[in-house]
Enzyme design. Structure first.
Site, PDB file in Angstrom:
ATOM      1  N   ARG A 152      14.296   5.424  -3.205  1.00 38.94           N
ATOM      2  CA  ARG A 152      13.138   5.085  -2.368  1.00 38.94           C
ATOM      3  C   ARG A 152      13.474   5.528  -0.948  1.00 38.94           C
ATOM      4  O   ARG A 152      14.540   5.197  -0.426  1.00 38.94           O
ATOM      5  CB  ARG A 152      12.885   3.581  -2.416  1.00 38.94           C
ATOM      6  CG  ARG A 152      11.886   3.050  -1.408  1.00 38.94           C
ATOM      7  CD  ARG A 152      10.476   3.465  -1.728  1.00 38.94           C
ATOM      8  NE  ARG A 152       9.987   2.904  -2.975  1.00 38.94           N
ATOM      9  CZ  ARG A 152       8.771   3.157  -3.466  1.00 38.94           C
ATOM     10  NH1 ARG A 152       7.955   3.961  -2.806  1.00 38.94           N
ATOM     11  NH2 ARG A 152       8.393   2.624  -4.616  1.00 38.94           N
ATOM     12  N   PHE A 210       7.872  -6.002   0.477  1.00 38.34           N
ATOM     13  CA  PHE A 210       7.812  -6.944  -0.646  1.00 38.34           C
ATOM     14  C   PHE A 210       7.323  -6.231  -1.904  1.00 38.34           C
ATOM     15  O   PHE A 210       7.933  -6.327  -2.985  1.00 38.34           O
ATOM     16  CB  PHE A 210       6.901  -8.118  -0.254  1.00 38.34           C
ATOM     17  CG  PHE A 210       6.238  -8.844  -1.379  1.00 38.34           C
ATOM     18  CD1 PHE A 210       6.946  -9.296  -2.485  1.00 38.34           C
ATOM     19  CD2 PHE A 210       4.874  -9.128  -1.325  1.00 38.34           C
ATOM     20  CE1 PHE A 210       6.317  -9.993  -3.517  1.00 38.34           C
ATOM     21  CE2 PHE A 210       4.235  -9.823  -2.344  1.00 38.34           C
ATOM     22  CZ  PHE A 210       4.962 -10.243  -3.446  1.00 38.34           C
ATOM     23  N   ASP A 251       9.334  -0.464 -12.246  1.00 38.48           N
ATOM     24  CA  ASP A 251       9.271   0.921 -12.706  1.00 38.48           C
ATOM     25  C   ASP A 251      10.629   1.489 -13.093  1.00 38.48           C
ATOM     26  O   ASP A 251      10.699   2.602 -13.621  1.00 38.48           O
ATOM     27  CB  ASP A 251       8.674   1.817 -11.611  1.00 38.48           C
ATOM     28  CG  ASP A 251       7.188   1.559 -11.388  1.00 38.48           C
ATOM     29  OD1 ASP A 251       6.577   0.862 -12.219  1.00 38.48           O
ATOM     30  OD2 ASP A 251       6.649   2.044 -10.379  1.00 38.48           O
ATOM     31  N   LYS A 253       7.031   5.846   6.896  1.00 43.06           N
ATOM     32  CA  LYS A 253       6.227   6.477   7.950  1.00 43.06           C
ATOM     33  C   LYS A 253       5.616   5.427   8.874  1.00 43.06           C
ATOM     34  O   LYS A 253       5.189   5.726   9.976  1.00 43.06           O
ATOM     35  CB  LYS A 253       5.135   7.335   7.311  1.00 43.06           C
ATOM     36  CG  LYS A 253       5.681   8.537   6.539  1.00 43.06           C
ATOM     37  CD  LYS A 253       4.589   9.397   5.963  1.00 43.06           C
ATOM     38  CE  LYS A 253       3.927   8.785   4.750  1.00 43.06           C
ATOM     39  NZ  LYS A 253       4.792   8.686   3.582  1.00 43.06           N
ATOM     40  N   ASP A 299       8.158  -3.401  -7.053  1.00 43.21           N
ATOM     41  CA  ASP A 299       7.640  -2.270  -7.825  1.00 43.21           C
ATOM     42  C   ASP A 299       8.758  -1.382  -8.342  1.00 43.21           C
ATOM     43  O   ASP A 299       8.709  -0.902  -9.483  1.00 43.21           O
ATOM     44  CB  ASP A 299       6.682  -1.459  -6.945  1.00 43.21           C
ATOM     45  CG  ASP A 299       5.936  -0.382  -7.720  1.00 43.21           C
ATOM     46  OD1 ASP A 299       5.179  -0.732  -8.641  1.00 43.21           O
ATOM     47  OD2 ASP A 299       6.116   0.808  -7.412  1.00 43.21           O
ATOM     48  N   LYS A 337      -4.773  -1.839  -6.160  1.00 46.06           N
ATOM     49  CA  LYS A 337      -3.337  -1.675  -5.906  1.00 46.06           C
ATOM     50  C   LYS A 337      -3.047  -0.986  -4.575  1.00 46.06           C
ATOM     51  O   LYS A 337      -2.022  -1.265  -3.945  1.00 46.06           O
ATOM     52  CB  LYS A 337      -2.688  -0.864  -7.031  1.00 46.06           C
ATOM     53  CG  LYS A 337      -1.172  -0.739  -6.858  1.00 46.06           C
ATOM     54  CD  LYS A 337      -0.539   0.167  -7.885  1.00 46.06           C
ATOM     55  CE  LYS A 337       0.946   0.350  -7.587  1.00 46.06           C
ATOM     56  NZ  LYS A 337       1.593   1.318  -8.474  1.00 46.06           N
ATOM     57  N   ASP A 380      -0.571  10.836  -4.109  1.00 46.16           N
ATOM     58  CA  ASP A 380       0.708  10.285  -4.557  1.00 46.16           C
ATOM     59  C   ASP A 380       1.016  10.703  -5.990  1.00 46.16           C
ATOM     60  O   ASP A 380       2.157  11.042  -6.324  1.00 46.16           O
ATOM     61  CB  ASP A 380       0.675   8.749  -4.476  1.00 46.16           C
ATOM     62  CG  ASP A 380       1.686   8.197  -3.499  1.00 46.16           C
ATOM     63  OD1 ASP A 380       2.057   8.917  -2.556  1.00 46.16           O
ATOM     64  OD2 ASP A 380       2.121   7.045  -3.684  1.00 46.16           O
ATOM     65  N   ASP A 381       0.011  10.656  -6.850  1.00 45.12           N
ATOM     66  CA  ASP A 381       0.200  11.025  -8.252  1.00 45.12           C
ATOM     67  C   ASP A 381       0.589  12.493  -8.386  1.00 45.12           C
ATOM     68  O   ASP A 381       1.469  12.849  -9.177  1.00 45.12           O
ATOM     69  CB  ASP A 381      -1.078  10.756  -9.055  1.00 45.12           C
ATOM     70  CG  ASP A 381      -1.422   9.280  -9.156  1.00 45.12           C
ATOM     71  OD1 ASP A 381      -0.589   8.439  -8.766  1.00 45.12           O
ATOM     72  OD2 ASP A 381      -2.534   8.971  -9.620  1.00 45.12           O
ATOM     73  N   ASP A 401      -1.916  -1.389 -13.395  1.00 44.14           N
ATOM     74  CA  ASP A 401      -1.029  -0.232 -13.365  1.00 44.14           C
ATOM     75  C   ASP A 401       0.098  -0.338 -14.382  1.00 44.14           C
ATOM     76  O   ASP A 401       0.435   0.629 -15.064  1.00 44.14           O
ATOM     77  CB  ASP A 401      -0.448  -0.083 -11.960  1.00 44.14           C
ATOM     78  CG  ASP A 401       0.383   1.183 -11.793  1.00 44.14           C
ATOM     79  OD1 ASP A 401      -0.066   2.239 -12.260  1.00 44.14           O
ATOM     80  OD2 ASP A 401       1.455   1.107 -11.193  1.00 44.14           O
ATOM     81  N   PHE A 459      -5.571   8.960  -1.137  1.00 51.19           N
ATOM     82  CA  PHE A 459      -4.141   8.793  -0.891  1.00 51.19           C
ATOM     83  C   PHE A 459      -3.371   8.601  -2.200  1.00 51.19           C
ATOM     84  O   PHE A 459      -2.313   9.197  -2.409  1.00 51.19           O
ATOM     85  CB  PHE A 459      -3.939   7.586   0.027  1.00 51.19           C
ATOM     86  CG  PHE A 459      -2.505   7.232   0.310  1.00 51.19           C
ATOM     87  CD1 PHE A 459      -1.791   7.894   1.294  1.00 51.19           C
ATOM     88  CD2 PHE A 459      -1.863   6.219  -0.396  1.00 51.19           C
ATOM     89  CE1 PHE A 459      -0.470   7.552   1.568  1.00 51.19           C
ATOM     90  CE2 PHE A 459      -0.550   5.872  -0.132  1.00 51.19           C
ATOM     91  CZ  PHE A 459       0.150   6.552   0.854  1.00 51.19           C
TER      92      PHE A 459
END
Length: 360
Positions: free
Chosen positions: A108, A94, A103, A54, A99, A202, A250-251, A171, A246
């Protein structure tokens, strides 16, 4: 932002990419074949990993400079602000490349993660993340070395990178390892105070505060002056609330949004993340419901993942989030209204409008 503004912003990206590719082509003591391999590779890597989201973080820098200048930007000011905005997007790239590897993510922005792409190994992708970070400092040096705020701009990126990496450690260490093996799930580690610390470091600093602080720094606001201290502190206060809101969004989206809408396949449950959902669930569960989490949270098992999501629905966590969302909006509106000068409020109204009730 209008499509014209987005097009102008993307045009600056192309200029930065060309400069970086030229840097690679001018590296000494490399054969033409090696240089071609490098330029061919990064001519794919950069447009794949940097633009495409975005781009709110980058556009916020431009908006911030416009708000602080209280007028239309000159061509030079726009380009400077856009270059700084793209460095925030580079920092995001980056972090995301790294990430996704940590994970074990699959997609993505609706496409395979960079490390999952053909001809890109995981080892390549780790190194690519490091190179993406270095490109930030190459670009800042190229365009801002003689700017009065050059050191402050550098330090904002250095500090924000450290803060985000601290948050990433919190995290990814929700379930620790010992002797290379994951320790048994310890639900006592999933607390809202741990979650809030993780989110602050984070998400809040790099996704919200950095863009606002870059605009302040570029416009000459000294963080050591009386006026500067107030402005940076007000920006930080609002950005910490926006960032937490935010991340909680996301969660919730990770668990409930369809992958085709979200642009990625959520893996928070499988990865045993200290998410807002599991923290709130643990405050509400009875003994039987807690057992569902103990038996299924952190397992790469589709049936178990669904059981956790069903539990979230039974606990009405989506409804709880909607109530929280409205309360955060009200809190943000009140904080923003107290910011002086009043024109600076427009930046935070812009940010809040970007994320309020978002669906991806």
């Amino acid at each position: 932002m209008s499509s014209t503004d987005m097009e102008s912003f993307l045009e600056i990206y192309k200029q930065i990419e060309s400069e970086i590719i030229a840097d690679i082509q001018s590296l000494p003591a490399l054969s033409d074949n090696v240089k071609k391999q490098l330029t061919d590779y990064y001519s794919v890597c950069l447009p794949y990993t940097v633009p495409g989201g975005k781009m709110t973080r980058g556009l916020t820098v431009i908006k911030g400079v416009e708000v602080l200048k209280q007028r239309a930007l000159t061509e030079k000011e726009y380009k400077d602000a856009a270059i700084l905005g793209w460095q925030v997007e580079w920092l995001q790239a980056f972090f995301l490349v790294a990430d996704d590897i940590m994970d074990g993510s699959i997609t993505r922005r609706g496409s395979p993660c960079w490390y999952k792409c053909p001809n890109v190994t995981q080892d390549n992708a780790i190194n690519d993340a490091l190179i993406l970070e270095n490109m930030i400092y190459q670009t800042l040096r190229r365009h801002f070395k003689t700017h009065p705020s050059y050191v402050q701009l550098l330090e904002l990126f250095i500090d924000t990178t450290f803060q985000t990496e601290v948050g990433q450690h919190i995290d990814t260490n929700g379930t620790p390892y010992a002797d290379g093996e994951r320790a048994p799930l310890d639900l006592t580690r999933f607390t809202l105070d741990r979650y809030q610390g993780c989110v602050r470091y984070k998400t809040c600093y790099y996704s919200f505060y950095l863009s606002c602080a870059l605009a302040l720094a570029y416009c000459g606001y000294d963080p050591e002056s009386e006026e500067g201290k107030v402005l940076y502190k007000k920006a930080e206060d609002v950005c910490m609330i926006l960032g937490e809101y935010f991340q909680i969004q996301d969660d919730v989206l990770d668990a409930f949004a369809p992958p085709e809408v979200l642009g990625k396949i959520g893996t928070d449950i499988e990865d045993a993340k200290c998410s807002w959902l599991v923290c709130k669930a643990l405050e509400l569960v009875n003994d039987e419901q807690r057992m569902v989490l103990e038996e299924n949270y952190g397992r790469h098992d589709p049936v178990g993942v669904q059981k956790v999501k069903d539990l979230y629905k039974d606990l009405k966590l989506e409804e709880l989030f909607r109530a929280y969302e409205d309360e955060r909006k009200e809190t943000c509106d009140e904080l923003i209204a107290m910011i002086r000068p009043e024109n600076f409020q427009e930046l935070f109204k812009f940010l809040l409008a970007k994320i309020y009730k978002r669906e991806k």
